[in-house]
Design a protein around this motif. Structure first.
Motif, PDB file in Angstrom:
ATOM      1  N   TRP A 117      10.835 -13.118  -7.361  1.00 62.58           N
ATOM      2  CA  TRP A 117      11.112 -12.424  -8.615  1.00 62.58           C
ATOM      3  C   TRP A 117       9.837 -11.723  -9.078  1.00 62.58           C
ATOM      4  N   ARG A 118       9.980 -10.811  -9.991  1.00 58.89           N
ATOM      5  CA  ARG A 118       8.842 -10.052 -10.525  1.00 58.89           C
ATOM      6  C   ARG A 118       9.113  -9.702 -11.978  1.00 58.89           C
ATOM      7  N   LEU A 119       8.039  -9.751 -12.785  1.00 55.35           N
ATOM      8  CA  LEU A 119       8.112  -9.359 -14.192  1.00 55.35           C
ATOM      9  C   LEU A 119       6.977  -8.392 -14.499  1.00 55.35           C
ATOM     10  N   PRO A 120       7.185  -7.424 -15.397  1.00 53.54           N
ATOM     11  CA  PRO A 120       6.073  -6.600 -15.870  1.00 53.54           C
ATOM     12  C   PRO A 120       5.273  -7.369 -16.917  1.00 53.54           C
ATOM     13  N   THR A 121       4.008  -7.017 -17.076  1.00 55.69           N
ATOM     14  CA  THR A 121       3.168  -7.667 -18.086  1.00 55.69           C
ATOM     15  C   THR A 121       2.472  -6.620 -18.934  1.00 55.69           C
ATOM     16  N   ARG A 122       2.137  -7.026 -20.171  1.00 54.48           N
ATOM     17  CA  ARG A 122       1.510  -6.121 -21.139  1.00 54.48           C
ATOM     18  C   ARG A 122      -0.005  -6.268 -21.185  1.00 54.48           C
TER      19      ARG A 122
ATOM     20  N   HIS B  67      -2.309  -3.348 -12.391  1.00 49.90           N
ATOM     21  CA  HIS B  67      -2.305  -2.167 -11.533  1.00 49.90           C
ATOM     22  C   HIS B  67      -3.479  -1.273 -11.943  1.00 49.90           C
ATOM     23  N   TYR B  68      -4.334  -0.983 -10.989  1.00 52.10           N
ATOM     24  CA  TYR B  68      -5.498  -0.140 -11.287  1.00 52.10           C
ATOM     25  C   TYR B  68      -5.070   1.253 -11.711  1.00 52.10           C
TER      26      TYR B  68
ATOM     27  N   PRO C 264      -7.116   5.039 -12.565  1.00 56.47           N
ATOM     28  CA  PRO C 264      -8.427   5.706 -12.562  1.00 56.47           C
ATOM     29  C   PRO C 264      -8.818   6.314 -13.891  1.00 56.47           C
ATOM     30  N   THR C 265      -7.915   6.357 -14.867  1.00 60.96           N
ATOM     31  CA  THR C 265      -8.228   6.914 -16.176  1.00 60.96           C
ATOM     32  C   THR C 265      -8.205   5.804 -17.210  1.00 60.96           C
ATOM     33  N   VAL C 266      -8.948   6.007 -18.302  1.00 59.73           N
ATOM     34  CA  VAL C 266      -9.079   4.952 -19.316  1.00 59.73           C
ATOM     35  C   VAL C 266      -8.038   5.062 -20.415  1.00 59.73           C
ATOM     36  N   ASP C 267      -7.276   6.154 -20.456  1.00 58.82           N
ATOM     37  CA  ASP C 267      -6.351   6.346 -21.566  1.00 58.82           C
ATOM     38  C   ASP C 267      -4.910   5.978 -21.213  1.00 58.82           C
ATOM     39  N   ASN C 268      -4.684   5.471 -19.998  1.00 60.07           N
ATOM     40  CA  ASN C 268      -3.331   5.087 -19.624  1.00 60.07           C
ATOM     41  C   ASN C 268      -2.969   3.741 -20.242  1.00 60.07           C
ATOM     42  N   ALA C 269      -1.694   3.559 -20.537  1.00 63.46           N
ATOM     43  CA  ALA C 269      -1.229   2.267 -21.038  1.00 63.46           C
ATOM     44  C   ALA C 269      -1.360   1.214 -19.938  1.00 63.46           C
ATOM     45  N   TYR C 270      -1.611  -0.015 -20.363  1.00 63.49           N
ATOM     46  CA  TYR C 270      -1.760  -1.101 -19.402  1.00 63.49           C
ATOM     47  C   TYR C 270      -0.445  -1.320 -18.649  1.00 63.49           C
ATOM     48  N   THR C 271      -0.528  -1.495 -17.344  1.00 58.98           N
ATOM     49  CA  THR C 271       0.632  -1.876 -16.539  1.00 58.98           C
ATOM     50  C   THR C 271       0.223  -3.030 -15.642  1.00 58.98           C
ATOM     51  N   GLY C 272       0.978  -4.100 -15.706  1.00 60.68           N
ATOM     52  CA  GLY C 272       0.654  -5.275 -14.919  1.00 60.68           C
ATOM     53  C   GLY C 272       1.892  -5.873 -14.290  1.00 60.68           C
ATOM     54  N   PHE C 273       1.691  -6.909 -13.495  1.00 59.62           N
ATOM     55  CA  PHE C 273       2.779  -7.535 -12.753  1.00 59.62           C
ATOM     56  C   PHE C 273       2.568  -9.036 -12.722  1.00 59.62           C
ATOM     57  N   LEU C 274       3.670  -9.744 -12.567  1.00 52.72           N
ATOM     58  CA  LEU C 274       3.657 -11.182 -12.370  1.00 52.72           C
ATOM     59  C   LEU C 274       4.811 -11.500 -11.427  1.00 52.72           C
ATOM     60  N   TYR C 275       4.510 -12.115 -10.290  1.00 57.22           N
ATOM     61  CA  TYR C 275       5.578 -12.375  -9.330  1.00 57.22           C
ATOM     62  C   TYR C 275       5.390 -13.730  -8.669  1.00 57.22           C
ATOM     63  N   ARG C 276       6.459 -14.176  -7.986  1.00 52.43           N
ATOM     64  CA  ARG C 276       6.411 -15.369  -7.139  1.00 52.43           C
ATOM     65  C   ARG C 276       6.697 -14.959  -5.704  1.00 52.43           C
ATOM     66  N   LYS C 277       5.880 -15.493  -4.794  1.00 56.55           N
ATOM     67  CA  LYS C 277       6.105 -15.303  -3.365  1.00 56.55           C
ATOM     68  C   LYS C 277       5.982 -16.642  -2.645  1.00 56.55           C
TER      69      LYS C 277
ATOM     70  N   ALA D 176       0.843  -1.193   0.000  1.00 52.29           N
ATOM     71  CA  ALA D 176       0.000   0.000   0.000  1.00 52.29           C
ATOM     72  C   ALA D 176       0.880   1.245   0.000  1.00 52.29           C
ATOM     73  N   ASP D 177       0.771   2.060  -1.066  1.00 57.99           N
ATOM     74  CA  ASP D 177       1.574   3.283  -1.144  1.00 57.99           C
ATOM     75  C   ASP D 177       0.701   4.514  -1.390  1.00 57.99           C
ATOM     76  N   ARG D 178      -0.615   4.361  -1.163  1.00 62.58           N
ATOM     77  CA  ARG D 178      -1.577   5.457  -1.305  1.00 62.58           C
ATOM     78  C   ARG D 178      -1.713   5.938  -2.746  1.00 62.58           C
ATOM     79  N   THR D 179      -1.347   5.120  -3.705  1.00 63.25           N
ATOM     80  CA  THR D 179      -1.556   5.445  -5.113  1.00 63.25           C
ATOM     81  C   THR D 179      -2.526   4.429  -5.697  1.00 63.25           C
ATOM     82  N   PRO D 180      -3.237   4.799  -6.764  1.00 66.55           N
ATOM     83  CA  PRO D 180      -4.149   3.824  -7.386  1.00 66.55           C
ATOM     84  C   PRO D 180      -3.449   2.550  -7.838  1.00 66.55           C
ATOM     85  N   ALA D 181      -2.150   2.651  -8.201  1.00 67.48           N
ATOM     86  CA  ALA D 181      -1.440   1.486  -8.714  1.00 67.48           C
ATOM     87  C   ALA D 181      -1.240   0.399  -7.670  1.00 67.48           C
ATOM     88  N   SER D 182      -1.443   0.716  -6.399  1.00 65.40           N
ATOM     89  CA  SER D 182      -1.291  -0.303  -5.364  1.00 65.40           C
ATOM     90  C   SER D 182      -2.558  -1.130  -5.202  1.00 65.40           C
TER      91      SER D 182
END
Length: 554
Positions: free
Chosen positions: A455-460, A430-431, A433-446, A400-406
Motif C-alpha cells: 500500500w502507499r499513502l501521500p504525506t504532507r 520526493h526531491y 530542484p526548486t524551493v517553491d514547490n509544495a512538499y510531496t512525500g510518500f509512505l509505503y509498505r513493501k 527510476a523514471d528520469r525525473t527529480p521526483a524519483s
C-alpha cells in the motif's frame, strides 16, 4: 492519556527572550524549537512547522493563554500596544552570507492569525509603539552587507540600524495588504547600547512568577520502553533518564554530551554525542556508546565523527558515519557485536544526513541505504548488512523514471512482521530542484523479498518517527508538520490523521516507541506523553472548523 516530566514553563521551547507589558501582568516569552538533526548524521526539514513561538503567560499559570507560531525567523523584540490586546513582534537574522532577513508582525492575541506589515523587511532588531498605539517604530538592519550610504567601515552593515515607521490602523481588517518597504538610507538610528541585563530569561521569569526552582528541558531526542512500567528517555540536558510510567524518575545519568539514540540489543545502550573542539572541524560531534549496567552507564566505544546507530535484539550493531565534517580523514562505518565486542571497520558507501538515514531499529536484520554506485546518493536501494560485512541489496526505494521526483530524501522507516510476512514501512520526500514547490512525500509498505508495494499513502511533511504496534495491528507515524497518523499495517487504511496538541496548543512529536497498544511520545518542547492508540482515535476532534482534525496528547 498521561503527560509526564513537565518542565516548569509549558508550551515554550528554548527561551530566547522575555518581554513584559506596562502593567507587568503579562509576559511574552520568545522561544525557538530545534530542527530535526539528531544525531547530526540525520537531517529532515520538509514540511516543518513550529520553529519559533511567542507565548503569553499570566502570573497565576504555567500554561500560556495564547501563542503565535507563524514566525520564520528568531524573535528579537516584542512590544505591547498601549491600547488593546495587540503586540508587535520584530524578528530576523543574518543568513550567514549576505542578506539580513526579517519579519515585522502585528498580532492581536485574541485571534489566531497575525498581520505582516510589509511584504519583505530586513532583520528587525527593536520595535516600539507610539503613545497612542497607532504607529510602530522599528530599527532594522540594512537589506544586505552592501546596502546603505558609502563608507570605509567594513563592519558598517552590522553596526548600523535604520528607522522605519508603520501605521497600524486597519491591520485587523481582512482587506489589509502588506506594503512594499522603501527603506531610507539616511534614516539612521542613534547608536544606543542595549540596557545591560545580567539575568537570564529564565531568571527573570522566576522573579516574575515568584518561584525559587526552575525545571527546563530541551527537545526529547529518543524514547524507549524498558518494560510495561519503565521507560528511558534521552534529551538535550542529559545522557539518559529512566522513569516509571507514574512519573517518578528512577535514575538520571549526566556528563559531557547528551543522549541522541537509545538502542536495545544485548542490553540497553545509549548513543551520546559530544561537540568536539577539533581545530579543523568546528562544531563537529563525536560519538560515544554507553551500556547501562547496575553501576550506571559504562563507556563501550568512542568514535570520532558523526554517526547514527541501529541494533538488532541479538546484539548486532551498525554505525553509519556522516561523510561531512571529516576534515580529510577516511570514513569508516562500524559493525559491532555488542556481546562479544568483535568489531569491523568498513566502508559501506557514501552517507550524508539528508539521503542515507533510514532509522530502522530493533529488527532481526541491520538495514541501510546505499546509492548506485555505493559512492553515490542517487538511485538508492534498501539493503541488509550481513554478519561478515557484505551487503545484500533488496530493492530500489523509488522507481527510476528520469525525473527529480524519483530521488528519495529525508527518510525514516520501521520493521513490521504480521500476517503479510516480514516487511518495512518507509516514508520519504520526493526531491524537487526548486524551493517553491509544495512538499510531496510518500509512505509505503513493501515485503523484504519482493519489490512490490502492499500500500502507499501521500504525506504532507517528512516523518520524525515511525513505530509499529503489532498487537494493535497499527503503524504510528509522526510528522514535522505536527501530524500523527495511525495506519492499519496490513491495508494502509488511515485510522487517525490528525495534528497533535498539548495544553490546547500545537506541538511536534520527535520520538516514539510502542508497547502493546500504548505509545510513548517525546515532543519538541521537552515533554513525554503516554497514550493509548485507541484513546487517540476516540479523542480526535471531528469539527468542520478544525482542519485537519486535532488530537490532544494530555
Amino acid at each position: 492519556m498521561t503527560t509526564l516530566m513537565e518542565p516548569t514553563l509549558r508550551g515554550s521551547g528554548t527561551i530566547t527572550g522575555v518581554f513584559f507589558n506596562s502593567e507587568q501582568d503579562v509576559a511574552a516569552v520568545a522561544s525557538a524549537f530545534p530542527l530535526l538533526a539528531n544525531p547530526r548524521a540525520r537531517a529532515a526539514y520538509g514540511g516543518r512547522t513550529l520553529r519559533y513561538r511567542v507565548a503569553l503567560y499570566r502570573r497565576d499559570a504555567w500554561v500560556p493563554f495564547a501563542v503565535f507560531d507563524d514566525l520564520r525567523f528568531p524573535v528579537n523584540d516584542v512590544a505591547f500596544s498601549p491600547a488593546g490586546t495587540s503586540l508587535a513582534i520584530g524578528a530576523g537574522s543574518y543568513d550567514g552570507g549576505f542578506l539580513f532577513e526579517g519579519d515585522l508582525v502585528v498580532w492581536d492575541w485574541q485571534k489566531p492569525q497575525g498581520t505582516r506589515l510589509f511584504n519583505n523587511v530586513p532583520e528587525v532588531v527593536r520595535c516600539r509603539y507610539n503613545a497612542s498605539g497607532d504607529q510602530i517604530e522599528a530599527w532594522v538592519r540594512p537589506w544586505d552587507e552592501e546596502w546603505g550610504l558609502p563608507t570605509d567601515d567594513p563592519d558598517a552593515a552590522f553596526d548600523t540600524l535604520y528607522v522605519l515607521r508603520a501605521n497600524t490602523s486597519g491591520t485587523s481588517s481582512a482587506a489589509f495588504r502588506p506594503a512594499d518597504l522603501e527603506l531610507d538610507p539616511t534614516h539612521i538610528a542613534p547608536h544606543e547600547a542595549p540596557p545591560a541585563d545580567l539575568h537570564t530569561p529564565e531568571a527573570r521569569l522566576k522573579d516574575w512568577f515568584g518561584i525559587h526552582h526552575w525545571t527546563g528541558r530541551g527537545a526529547i531526542k529518543d524514547v524507549a520502553w524498558l518494560d510495561n512500567d519503565r521507560f528511558a528517555i534521552a534529551h538535550e540536558g542529559c545522557r539518559l533518564e529512566i522513569y516509571h510510567r507514574n512519573g517518578e524518575r528512577i535514575a538520571a545519568y549526566g556528563g559531557p554530551g547528551h543522549g541522541a539514540e537509545i538502542l536495545r540489543g544485548a542490553g540497553l545502550h545509549v548513543h551520546v554525542v559530544e561537540t568536539t573542539d577539533h581545530p579543523a572541524a568546528y562544531g563537529r560531534q563525536d560519538s560515544r556508546l554507553y551500556t547501562l549496567t547496575d553501576d550506571g552507564l559504562r563507556l563501550t566505544r568512542a568514535y570520532e565523527g558523526e554517526f547514527t546507530f541501529s541494533a538488532t535484539p541479538q546484539g548486532a550493531l551498525l554505525g553509519r558515519q556522516n561523510r561531512f565534517h571529516l576534515a580529510g580523514t577516511p570514513a569508516r562505518d562500524v559493525l559491532l557485536h555488542l556481546a562479544s565486542g568483535e568489531e569491523r571497520r568498513l566502508d559501506l558507501g557514501h552517507f550524508d544526513c539528508f539521503n542515507h538515514y533510514i532509522g530502522i531499529r530493533g529488527a532481526p536484520w541491520l538495514f541501510l541505504l546505499q546509492g548506485t554506485p555505493a559512492s553515490s546518493h542517487e538511485h538508492k536501494f534498501l539493503c541488509i548488512v550481513q554478519p561478515d560485512g557484505t551487503v545484500r541489496r533488496l530493492w530500489p526505494l523509488l522507481k527510476a523514471d528520469r525525473t527529480p521526483a524519483s530521488h528519495a530524501m529525508e527518510l525514516c522507516g520501521c520493521y513490521v512482521d504480521d500476517a503479510l510476512g516480514a516487511g518495512v514501512i518507509i516514508c520519504g520526500k520526493h526531491y524537487s530542484p526548486t524551493v517553491d514547490n509544495a512538499y510531496t512525500g510518500f509512505l509505503y509498505r513493501k515485503p523484504l523479498d519482493r519489490d512490490r508495494e502492499a500500500w502507499r499513502l501521500p504525506t504532507r511533511a517528512s516523518a520524525s518517527a515511525i513505530v509499529a504496534l503489532p498487537e494493535a495491528g497499527l503503524i504510528a507515524a509522526a510528522f514535522l508538520d505536527g501530524g500523527l497518523q495511525l495506519i492499519d499495517a496490513q491495508t494502509g487504511a488511515l485510522r487517525l490523521d490528525a495534528k497533535v496538541r498539548l495544553d490546547g496548543f500545537p506541538t511536534l512529536i520527535l520520538a516514539m516507541d510502542a508497547a502493546g497498544g500504548t505509545l510513548l511520545a517525546g515532543t519538541v518542547d521537552g515533554r513525554i506523553a503516554v497514550v493509548e492508540a485507541s484513546a487517540l482515535c476516540a479523542g480526535a476532534t471531528d469539527d468542520a472548523r478544525t482542519t485537519p482534525r486535532m488530537v490532544d496528547l494530555d
